[in-house]
Design an enzyme around this catalytic site. Structure first.
Site, mmCIF file in Angstrom:
data_model
loop_
_atom_site.group_PDB
_atom_site.id
_atom_site.type_symbol
_atom_site.label_atom_id
_atom_site.label_comp_id
_atom_site.label_asym_id
_atom_site.label_seq_id
_atom_site.Cartn_x
_atom_site.Cartn_y
_atom_site.Cartn_z
ATOM 1 N N ARG A 8 -4.779 1.063 -4.926
ATOM 2 C CA ARG A 8 -3.329 0.908 -4.821
ATOM 3 C C ARG A 8 -2.678 1.997 -5.677
ATOM 4 N NH1 ARG A 8 0.508 -3.881 -7.226
ATOM 5 N NH2 ARG A 8 2.459 -3.070 -6.353
ATOM 6 N N HIS A 9 -1.549 2.503 -5.230
ATOM 7 C CA HIS A 9 -0.807 3.527 -5.964
ATOM 8 C C HIS A 9 -0.466 3.054 -7.382
ATOM 9 C CE1 HIS A 9 2.865 1.183 -5.575
ATOM 10 N NE2 HIS A 9 2.551 1.013 -4.291
ATOM 11 N N GLN A 11 2.111 2.563 -10.762
ATOM 12 C CA GLN A 11 3.391 1.858 -10.934
ATOM 13 C C GLN A 11 4.572 2.716 -10.474
ATOM 14 O OE1 GLN A 11 5.420 1.652 -14.848
ATOM 15 N NE2 GLN A 11 4.898 -0.535 -14.729
ATOM 16 N N TRP A 14 10.558 0.954 -8.577
ATOM 17 C CA TRP A 14 10.938 -0.348 -8.012
ATOM 18 C C TRP A 14 9.961 -1.449 -8.409
ATOM 19 C CZ3 TRP A 14 13.506 -0.192 -2.527
ATOM 20 C CH2 TRP A 14 14.773 0.407 -2.649
ATOM 21 N N ASN A 15 8.690 -1.115 -8.724
ATOM 22 C CA ASN A 15 7.792 -2.139 -9.268
ATOM 23 C C ASN A 15 8.376 -2.662 -10.579
ATOM 24 O OD1 ASN A 15 4.677 -0.412 -8.430
ATOM 25 N ND2 ASN A 15 5.841 -1.842 -7.184
ATOM 26 N N GLY A 22 8.294 -1.661 0.197
ATOM 27 C CA GLY A 22 8.023 -1.513 1.617
ATOM 28 C C GLY A 22 7.891 -0.048 2.001
ATOM 29 N N GLU A 88 3.119 1.635 3.986
ATOM 30 C CA GLU A 88 3.402 0.225 3.729
ATOM 31 C C GLU A 88 4.257 -0.365 4.834
ATOM 32 O OE1 GLU A 88 2.584 -2.597 2.810
ATOM 33 O OE2 GLU A 88 3.042 -2.735 0.665
#
Length: 182
Positions: A8-9, A11, A14-15, A22, A88
């Protein structure tokens, strides 16, 4: 037996702000860049020690994943290719809203809903499953997919039967590495 890895990418802005990213392009934070670098170092160490082999990195075109993949590539020398099927899911009207919103949680239970201009979970799963079908058809090549938490959920469901509740609850941390054998 074939192996595929998933990361997973790192941080994103928006996290940190607890917003649904999205298909909206939210950039990595400084911590996200550091997470990507550390993941690249971990992968490079595993490759150097003979515990891991990767032929190619496939990445979502969104900058948060692309930047993570490029950092891993800079640490390992593994070539990166953009794969649009790793983008996503587009959550339509929910993008940019709070991740923990009750209305969004209820809406996600409807796998056929396109969220007023977005993409349904079923259509998203179809494109990701198609990609994994292609990857598993060539078990002599090892791929690292760099993408998003929603895509991680779909990848997990490809390799493991899950209830709807397990599917909804599944997630991985930023820059986390997962291995799948097939």
């Amino acid at each position: 037996m074939g192996i595929m890895y998933f990361v997973r990418h790192g941080q994103t802005v928006w996290n940190v702000e607890n917003k649904i990213c999205g298909a909206t392009d939210s950039p990595l934070t400084e911590q996200g860049h550091m997470q990507a670098k550390r993941t690249g170092e971990i992968i490079n160490d595993a490759i150097s020690a003979g515990r891991m082999h990767i032929d190619m990195i496939l990445t979502s075109p969104l900058s948060r994943a692309r930047d993570t993949a490029e950092e891993i590539s800079s640490q390992t020398g593994i070539p990166v290719h953009t794969e649009v099927r790793l983008t996503e899911q587009n959550f339509g009207r929910w993008e940019g809203t709070p991740r923990d919103g009750g209305d969004f949680a209820a809406a996600k239970q409807n796998f056929c809903d396109s969220f007023s201009g977005g993409e349904s979970m079923l259509r998203c799963a179809q494109r990701v499953y198609d990609l994994i079908d292609e990857i598993t058809a060539i078990p002599d090549k090892t791929f690292l997919l760099v993408a998003h938490n929603g895509i991680a959920r779909i990848v997990e469901s490809y390799f493991r039967d899950m209830t709807n509740a397990e599917f909804a609850a599944f997630g991985i941390k930023n820059a986390q590495i997962r291995e799948y054998r097939f």
